[in-house]
Write a protein that holds these residues in place. Sequence first.
Motif, PDB file in Angstrom:
ATOM      1  N   ASN A  92       0.854  -1.175   0.000  1.00  0.00           N
ATOM      2  CA  ASN A  92       0.000   0.000   0.000  1.00  0.00           C
ATOM      3  C   ASN A  92       0.899   1.236   0.000  1.00  0.00           C
ATOM      4  N   LEU A  93       0.614   2.195  -0.889  1.00  0.00           N
ATOM      5  CA  LEU A  93       1.422   3.399  -1.016  1.00  0.00           C
ATOM      6  C   LEU A  93       0.589   4.630  -0.666  1.00  0.00           C
ATOM      7  N   THR A  94       1.169   5.497   0.147  1.00  0.00           N
ATOM      8  CA  THR A  94       0.550   6.775   0.484  1.00  0.00           C
ATOM      9  C   THR A  94       1.513   7.896   0.124  1.00  0.00           C
ATOM     10  N   ALA A  95       1.032   8.879  -0.622  1.00  0.00           N
ATOM     11  CA  ALA A  95       1.819  10.061  -0.945  1.00  0.00           C
ATOM     12  C   ALA A  95       1.144  11.274  -0.309  1.00  0.00           C
ATOM     13  N   HIS A  96       1.937  12.165   0.278  1.00  0.00           N
ATOM     14  CA  HIS A  96       1.326  13.312   0.953  1.00  0.00           C
ATOM     15  C   HIS A  96       2.281  14.494   0.990  1.00  0.00           C
ATOM     16  N   TYR A  97       1.684  15.679   1.139  1.00  0.00           N
ATOM     17  CA  TYR A  97       2.472  16.903   1.245  1.00  0.00           C
ATOM     18  C   TYR A  97       1.731  17.880   2.152  1.00  0.00           C
ATOM     19  N   GLY A  98       2.491  18.624   2.949  1.00  0.00           N
ATOM     20  CA  GLY A  98       1.890  19.592   3.855  1.00  0.00           C
ATOM     21  C   GLY A  98       1.666  18.983   5.229  1.00  0.00           C
ATOM     22  N   GLU A  99       0.962  19.732   6.066  1.00  0.00           N
ATOM     23  CA  GLU A  99       0.709  19.308   7.441  1.00  0.00           C
ATOM     24  C   GLU A  99      -0.795  19.178   7.659  1.00  0.00           C
ATOM     25  N   SER A 100      -1.201  18.058   8.223  1.00  0.00           N
ATOM     26  CA  SER A 100      -2.619  17.832   8.491  1.00  0.00           C
ATOM     27  C   SER A 100      -3.035  18.645   9.716  1.00  0.00           C
ATOM     28  N   LYS A 101      -3.872  19.665   9.498  1.00  0.00           N
ATOM     29  CA  LYS A 101      -4.359  20.530  10.576  1.00  0.00           C
ATOM     30  C   LYS A 101      -5.883  20.583  10.557  1.00  0.00           C
ATOM     31  N   ALA A 102      -6.458  20.822  11.718  1.00  0.00           N
ATOM     32  CA  ALA A 102      -7.922  20.929  11.807  1.00  0.00           C
ATOM     33  C   ALA A 102      -8.412  22.108  10.987  1.00  0.00           C
ATOM     34  N   ALA A 103      -7.662  23.201  10.959  1.00  0.00           N
ATOM     35  CA  ALA A 103      -8.021  24.378  10.168  1.00  0.00           C
ATOM     36  C   ALA A 103      -6.768  25.191   9.878  1.00  0.00           C
ATOM     37  N   SER A 104      -6.697  25.748   8.671  1.00  0.00           N
ATOM     38  CA  SER A 104      -5.550  26.568   8.299  1.00  0.00           C
ATOM     39  C   SER A 104      -5.918  27.474   7.140  1.00  0.00           C
ATOM     40  N   GLN A 105      -5.260  28.642   7.096  1.00  0.00           N
ATOM     41  CA  GLN A 105      -5.433  29.549   5.969  1.00  0.00           C
ATOM     42  C   GLN A 105      -4.181  29.634   5.097  1.00  0.00           C
ATOM     43  N   ASP A 106      -3.107  29.019   5.535  1.00  0.00           N
ATOM     44  CA  ASP A 106      -1.870  29.084   4.758  1.00  0.00           C
ATOM     45  C   ASP A 106      -1.244  27.715   4.511  1.00  0.00           C
ATOM     46  N   ASN A 107      -1.967  26.648   4.849  1.00  0.00           N
ATOM     47  CA  ASN A 107      -1.439  25.299   4.663  1.00  0.00           C
ATOM     48  C   ASN A 107      -2.542  24.383   4.150  1.00  0.00           C
ATOM     49  N   LEU A 108      -2.228  23.626   3.118  1.00  0.00           N
ATOM     50  CA  LEU A 108      -3.186  22.666   2.572  1.00  0.00           C
ATOM     51  C   LEU A 108      -2.532  21.298   2.520  1.00  0.00           C
ATOM     52  N   TYR A 109      -3.146  20.349   3.194  1.00  0.00           N
ATOM     53  CA  TYR A 109      -2.607  18.986   3.235  1.00  0.00           C
ATOM     54  C   TYR A 109      -3.106  18.210   2.027  1.00  0.00           C
ATOM     55  N   MET A 110      -2.163  17.707   1.224  1.00  0.00           N
ATOM     56  CA  MET A 110      -2.492  16.927   0.036  1.00  0.00           C
ATOM     57  C   MET A 110      -2.180  15.461   0.311  1.00  0.00           C
ATOM     58  N   LYS A 111      -3.062  14.574  -0.143  1.00  0.00           N
ATOM     59  CA  LYS A 111      -2.837  13.157   0.140  1.00  0.00           C
ATOM     60  C   LYS A 111      -3.452  12.282  -0.953  1.00  0.00           C
ATOM     61  N   GLY A 112      -2.772  11.155  -1.216  1.00  0.00           N
ATOM     62  CA  GLY A 112      -3.285  10.159  -2.147  1.00  0.00           C
ATOM     63  C   GLY A 112      -2.848   8.778  -1.702  1.00  0.00           C
ATOM     64  N   GLU A 113      -3.598   7.755  -2.086  1.00  0.00           N
ATOM     65  CA  GLU A 113      -3.299   6.392  -1.640  1.00  0.00           C
ATOM     66  C   GLU A 113      -3.648   5.389  -2.730  1.00  0.00           C
ATOM     67  N   THR A 114      -2.844   4.346  -2.846  1.00  0.00           N
ATOM     68  CA  THR A 114      -3.123   3.296  -3.823  1.00  0.00           C
ATOM     69  C   THR A 114      -2.470   1.987  -3.392  1.00  0.00           C
ATOM     70  N   LYS A 115      -3.008   0.876  -3.865  1.00  0.00           N
ATOM     71  CA  LYS A 115      -2.432  -0.444  -3.607  1.00  0.00           C
ATOM     72  C   LYS A 115      -1.741  -0.933  -4.883  1.00  0.00           C
ATOM     73  N   PHE A 116      -0.693  -1.748  -4.721  1.00  0.00           N
ATOM     74  CA  PHE A 116      -0.001  -2.282  -5.887  1.00  0.00           C
ATOM     75  C   PHE A 116       0.652  -3.610  -5.547  1.00  0.00           C
ATOM     76  N   THR A 117       1.034  -4.331  -6.586  1.00  0.00           N
ATOM     77  CA  THR A 117       1.670  -5.642  -6.443  1.00  0.00           C
ATOM     78  C   THR A 117       3.042  -5.624  -7.102  1.00  0.00           C
ATOM     79  N   VAL A 118       4.029  -6.164  -6.414  1.00  0.00           N
ATOM     80  CA  VAL A 118       5.376  -6.311  -6.970  1.00  0.00           C
ATOM     81  C   VAL A 118       5.570  -7.767  -7.377  1.00  0.00           C
ATOM     82  N   GLU A 119       5.953  -7.992  -8.631  1.00  0.00           N
ATOM     83  CA  GLU A 119       6.220  -9.332  -9.127  1.00  0.00           C
ATOM     84  C   GLU A 119       7.722  -9.525  -9.299  1.00  0.00           C
ATOM     85  N   ALA A 120       8.207 -10.685  -8.901  1.00  0.00           N
ATOM     86  CA  ALA A 120       9.648 -10.976  -8.958  1.00  0.00           C
ATOM     87  C   ALA A 120      10.176 -10.822 -10.383  1.00  0.00           C
TER      88      ALA A 120
END
Length: 219
Positions: A92-120
């Motif tokens: 499982n992969l998570t990509a994110h940027y910024g700081e997760s805050k309850a409220a902010s006017q100068d910070n935006l938390y960006m996030k994405g998530e996906t699952k993947f399989t690695v084959e030998a």
Amino acid sequence: MRKGLIVSATLLSVILGLFSCSADDEQASEKGAIRIFVDHSTAFTRALDLSALTNTDNYTVDIFDAEGKCMLSKTLGEMEDNTVELEAGEYNLTAHYGESKAASQDNLYMKGETKFTVEAGKSNDVDVMCTPASARVSVSFDAKMEEYFSDYYVTYSTKALTEEGTAAIWSKTNTNPWYLLVETGETVKATIHVTRKSDGKSTAIEREHTLSAGKAWTL
């Protein structure tokens, strides 16, 4: 003589078995590779400086195995050619940027998530889309408000803000949106506070709106 042959045959079987185990272990430990591509959607964030948000090299990538163990945590810019080598398996992969805050006017938390399989022995591309993890709220006060009220402002309440014991306040001179951390389909409350010029009396009016991350509400 026959006994010697039996012992020799048994020893040969053991030796062959050891080679077989070694081969199996080698096969089981074979690795594969992934090349990570991070994209972003910032359609409602025009009030912010987007230069940092749009540079995906700034985004941190966390990779977890099937048991939830963190196998890697690096910014995309720290990875050579955006490529990572991993043991074969589910991740499982998570990509994110910024700081997760309850409220902010100068910070935006960006996030994405996906699952993947690695084959030998194989290399695959893994794409993840990062979107705002907050909702945007703003207020548009009519110019005539100044004629009738000495003071007016709006306070926003969310579950995250209530847990912190705080509120997001939009003053009458405010211009920058608030970015509020909300759950999917959360009811956000806005309380409009006004103080009348004629007699100095104050009152409050409540409004509610259902919001989710990436959505906006202009009052």
